[in-house]
Design a protein around this motif. Structure first.
Motif, PDB file in Angstrom:
ATOM      1  N   ASP A  45       0.962  -1.176  -0.131  1.00  0.00           N
ATOM      2  CA  ASP A  45      -0.149  -0.146  -0.131  1.00  0.00           C
ATOM      3  C   ASP A  45       0.844   1.371   0.006  1.00  0.00           C
ATOM      4  OD1 ASP A  45      -2.228  -1.661   0.124  1.00  0.00           O
ATOM      5  OD2 ASP A  45      -2.694  -1.198   2.242  1.00  0.00           O
TER       6      ASP A  45
ATOM      7  N   CYS B 122      -3.848   4.195   3.139  1.00  0.00           N
ATOM      8  CA  CYS B 122      -4.727   4.466   1.840  1.00  0.00           C
ATOM      9  C   CYS B 122      -5.747   5.601   1.799  1.00  0.00           C
ATOM     10  CB  CYS B 122      -5.088   2.890   1.281  1.00  0.00           C
ATOM     11  SG  CYS B 122      -3.995   2.153   0.838  1.00  0.00           S
TER      12      CYS B 122
ATOM     13  N   CYS C   6      -5.222  -0.680  -3.009  1.00  0.00           N
ATOM     14  CA  CYS C   6      -4.973  -0.684  -1.759  1.00  0.00           C
ATOM     15  C   CYS C   6      -5.529  -1.927  -1.063  1.00  0.00           C
ATOM     16  CB  CYS C   6      -5.245   0.438  -0.851  1.00  0.00           C
ATOM     17  SG  CYS C   6      -4.162   1.872  -0.890  1.00  0.00           S
TER      18      CYS C   6
END
Length: 120
Positions: free
Chosen positions: A51, A101, A113
């Motif tokens: 992420d 995210c 993500c």
């Protein structure tokens, strides 16, 4: 086979949890060792690393190197390194996986993500 050889053989075949953000074979702190020995923490570390890389590749509007995201990550790592229990680490990782995210993207496509709830 003597006990010493047996111990070495067990260490070689005993899998370490995979952690994307650092090499588990070079884990030096108690926190890093705990992450590497826990399958759940290894998966959360993988999710966070993925992420984070994805968000670094987006335009968050605060400079070409996403200064605020980098600063937040350094502060989070310092907080993570103070954890004394696996529960503390799991809770911090779950929150950070989702927080990374949540940053709004100024231009372009938001990175795909993984959400912490997807990590079991």
């Amino acid at each position: 086979m003597n006990y010493r050889h047996l111990l070495v053989a067990l260490l070689v075949v005993t899998p370490l949890a995979h952690a994307t953000s650092f090499d588990c074979h070079k884990a030096s702190t108690l926190v890093e060792k705990r992450i590497c020995s826990s399958p759940l923490l290894g998966k959360l570390d993988d999710a966070l690393a993925d992420d984070y890389r994805g968000m670094l590749a987006t335009d968050l509007g605060d400079g070409p190197d996403n200064k605020s995201l980098n600063k937040e990550q350094r502060a989070w790592i310092a907080q993570r390194n103070k954890c004394a229990t696996e529960k503390c680490l799991v809770d911090l990782y779950r929150k950070r996986v989702d927080d990374v995210c949540d940053a709004p993207v100024v231009r372009g496509v938001h990175a795909a993500c993984v959400q912490s709830s997807d990590v079991l």
